[in-house]
Design a protein around this motif. Sequence first.
Motif, PDB file in Angstrom:
ATOM      1  N   ALA A 143       0.603  -1.026   0.084  1.00  0.00           N
ATOM      2  CA  ALA A 143       0.207  -0.309  -0.641  1.00  0.00           C
ATOM      3  C   ALA A 143       0.711   1.263  -0.163  1.00  0.00           C
ATOM      4  N   ALA A 144       0.360   2.677  -0.318  1.00  0.00           N
ATOM      5  CA  ALA A 144       1.107   3.640  -0.579  1.00  0.00           C
ATOM      6  C   ALA A 144       0.753   4.425   0.555  1.00  0.00           C
ATOM      7  N   SER A 145       0.595   3.465   1.797  1.00  0.00           N
ATOM      8  CA  SER A 145       0.591   4.504   2.700  1.00  0.00           C
ATOM      9  C   SER A 145       1.495   4.792   3.502  1.00  0.00           C
ATOM     10  N   VAL A 146       1.328   5.721   4.383  1.00  0.00           N
ATOM     11  CA  VAL A 146       2.584   6.656   4.934  1.00  0.00           C
ATOM     12  C   VAL A 146       2.080   5.280   6.557  1.00  0.00           C
ATOM     13  N   ILE A 147       3.168   4.852   7.080  1.00  0.00           N
ATOM     14  CA  ILE A 147       3.145   4.034   8.703  1.00  0.00           C
ATOM     15  C   ILE A 147       3.567   4.852   9.640  1.00  0.00           C
ATOM     16  N   VAL A 148       2.485   4.741  10.714  1.00  0.00           N
ATOM     17  CA  VAL A 148       3.347   5.695  12.178  1.00  0.00           C
ATOM     18  C   VAL A 148       2.569   4.215  12.657  1.00  0.00           C
ATOM     19  N   LEU A 149       3.999   4.105  13.740  1.00  0.00           N
ATOM     20  CA  LEU A 149       3.560   2.942  14.941  1.00  0.00           C
ATOM     21  C   LEU A 149       2.845   3.356  16.043  1.00  0.00           C
ATOM     22  N   ILE A 150       2.637   2.851  16.863  1.00  0.00           N
ATOM     23  CA  ILE A 150       2.127   2.889  17.914  1.00  0.00           C
ATOM     24  C   ILE A 150       2.201   2.266  19.010  1.00  0.00           C
ATOM     25  N   SER A 151       2.320   2.164  19.959  1.00  0.00           N
ATOM     26  CA  SER A 151       2.512   0.965  21.188  1.00  0.00           C
ATOM     27  C   SER A 151       2.559   1.817  22.492  1.00  0.00           C
ATOM     28  N   THR A 152       2.047   1.162  24.119  1.00  0.00           N
ATOM     29  CA  THR A 152       2.428   1.812  24.999  1.00  0.00           C
ATOM     30  C   THR A 152       3.875   1.955  25.277  1.00  0.00           C
ATOM     31  N   HIS A 153       5.200   0.885  24.921  1.00  0.00           N
ATOM     32  CA  HIS A 153       6.388   0.758  25.098  1.00  0.00           C
ATOM     33  C   HIS A 153       7.055   2.354  24.869  1.00  0.00           C
ATOM     34  N   PRO A 154       7.916   2.378  26.187  1.00  0.00           N
ATOM     35  CA  PRO A 154       8.723   4.262  25.428  1.00  0.00           C
ATOM     36  C   PRO A 154       9.247   3.672  24.470  1.00  0.00           C
ATOM     37  N   LEU A 155       9.921   4.921  23.434  1.00  0.00           N
ATOM     38  CA  LEU A 155      10.302   4.478  22.151  1.00  0.00           C
ATOM     39  C   LEU A 155      12.261   4.670  22.260  1.00  0.00           C
ATOM     40  N   ASP A 156      11.810   5.286  23.379  1.00  0.00           N
ATOM     41  CA  ASP A 156      13.415   4.267  24.113  1.00  0.00           C
ATOM     42  C   ASP A 156      13.948   3.667  23.207  1.00  0.00           C
ATOM     43  N   ASP A 157      13.204   2.763  24.059  1.00  0.00           N
ATOM     44  CA  ASP A 157      13.516   1.164  24.273  1.00  0.00           C
ATOM     45  C   ASP A 157      12.904   0.043  23.385  1.00  0.00           C
ATOM     46  N   ILE A 158      12.342   0.907  21.843  1.00  0.00           N
ATOM     47  CA  ILE A 158      12.273   0.445  20.185  1.00  0.00           C
ATOM     48  C   ILE A 158      12.770   1.417  19.644  1.00  0.00           C
ATOM     49  N   GLN A 159      13.839   2.037  19.497  1.00  0.00           N
ATOM     50  CA  GLN A 159      13.897   3.423  18.801  1.00  0.00           C
ATOM     51  C   GLN A 159      14.752   2.655  17.665  1.00  0.00           C
ATOM     52  N   GLU A 160      15.801   1.959  17.875  1.00  0.00           N
ATOM     53  CA  GLU A 160      16.626   1.038  17.111  1.00  0.00           C
ATOM     54  C   GLU A 160      15.309   0.940  15.923  1.00  0.00           C
ATOM     55  N   LEU A 161      14.911  -0.419  16.463  1.00  0.00           N
ATOM     56  CA  LEU A 161      13.949  -0.905  15.256  1.00  0.00           C
ATOM     57  C   LEU A 161      12.690  -0.498  14.813  1.00  0.00           C
ATOM     58  N   VAL A 162      11.990   0.555  15.206  1.00  0.00           N
ATOM     59  CA  VAL A 162      11.248   2.172  14.490  1.00  0.00           C
ATOM     60  C   VAL A 162      12.173   2.310  13.432  1.00  0.00           C
ATOM     61  N   ALA A 163      13.363   2.771  13.767  1.00  0.00           N
ATOM     62  CA  ALA A 163      14.226   3.381  12.777  1.00  0.00           C
ATOM     63  C   ALA A 163      14.587   2.407  11.553  1.00  0.00           C
ATOM     64  N   ALA A 164      14.896   0.692  12.347  1.00  0.00           N
ATOM     65  CA  ALA A 164      14.590   0.437  11.002  1.00  0.00           C
ATOM     66  C   ALA A 164      13.956  -0.294  10.064  1.00  0.00           C
ATOM     67  N   SER A 165      12.224   0.996  10.599  1.00  0.00           N
ATOM     68  CA  SER A 165      11.223   0.217   9.752  1.00  0.00           C
ATOM     69  C   SER A 165      11.714   1.346   9.019  1.00  0.00           C
ATOM     70  N   PRO A 166      10.284   1.078   7.717  1.00  0.00           N
ATOM     71  CA  PRO A 166       9.703   1.994   6.900  1.00  0.00           C
ATOM     72  C   PRO A 166       8.553   3.244   7.118  1.00  0.00           C
ATOM     73  N   ALA A 167       8.472   2.537   8.611  1.00  0.00           N
ATOM     74  CA  ALA A 167       7.223   3.626   9.105  1.00  0.00           C
ATOM     75  C   ALA A 167       7.523   5.508   8.886  1.00  0.00           C
ATOM     76  N   ARG A 168       7.186   6.061   9.254  1.00  0.00           N
ATOM     77  CA  ARG A 168       7.767   7.952   9.227  1.00  0.00           C
ATOM     78  C   ARG A 168       7.304   7.200  10.477  1.00  0.00           C
ATOM     79  N   GLY A 169       7.119   7.222  11.132  1.00  0.00           N
ATOM     80  CA  GLY A 169       7.569   7.824  12.258  1.00  0.00           C
ATOM     81  C   GLY A 169       6.884   6.845  14.038  1.00  0.00           C
ATOM     82  N   PHE A 170       6.741   7.509  15.175  1.00  0.00           N
ATOM     83  CA  PHE A 170       6.490   6.587  15.936  1.00  0.00           C
ATOM     84  C   PHE A 170       5.455   7.665  17.253  1.00  0.00           C
ATOM     85  N   LEU A 171       4.390   6.819  17.343  1.00  0.00           N
ATOM     86  CA  LEU A 171       3.696   7.694  18.753  1.00  0.00           C
ATOM     87  C   LEU A 171       3.289   6.359  19.957  1.00  0.00           C
TER      88      LEU A 171
END
Length: 124
Positions: free
Chosen positions: A73-101
């Motif tokens: 799909a040609a959609s923007v992907i935004v990841l969400i979680s109850t985990h703090p970004l600091d705990d998963i920052q490398e995984l988020v950065a390696a993903s095709p997601a535009r960002g994290f909330l």
Amino acid sequence: MPMRCLIVDDSARFLEAARTLLEHDGVHVVGVASTGAEALARAVELAPDLVLLDVDLAGESGLELAPRLARSAASVIVLISTHPLDDIQELVAASPARGFLHKSKLSGQALRDLSGPDPGPPAR
């Protein structure tokens, strides 16, 4: 024209709360999904502008689903979680997601900010 959003989360309570919040904030929620297969099918069928994707789906990883969604799909992907970004920052950065909330920071404005041309660093 309002942003069209697909929400992918395995919690029925969160899906309903997020839909209500985002619709109130001017985001048109075109659909919801609770599994990877359902998310892929709905993303192709609905062609949303943005896919809001939980990092932890029951028995599945949203981080592993993100590349498949990006390819189908040609959609923007935004990841969400109850985990703090600091705990998963490398995984988020390696993903095709535009960002994290973090789920507690979800709002229509936060999604509009992330879906723009230059999102900057991921929101916390």
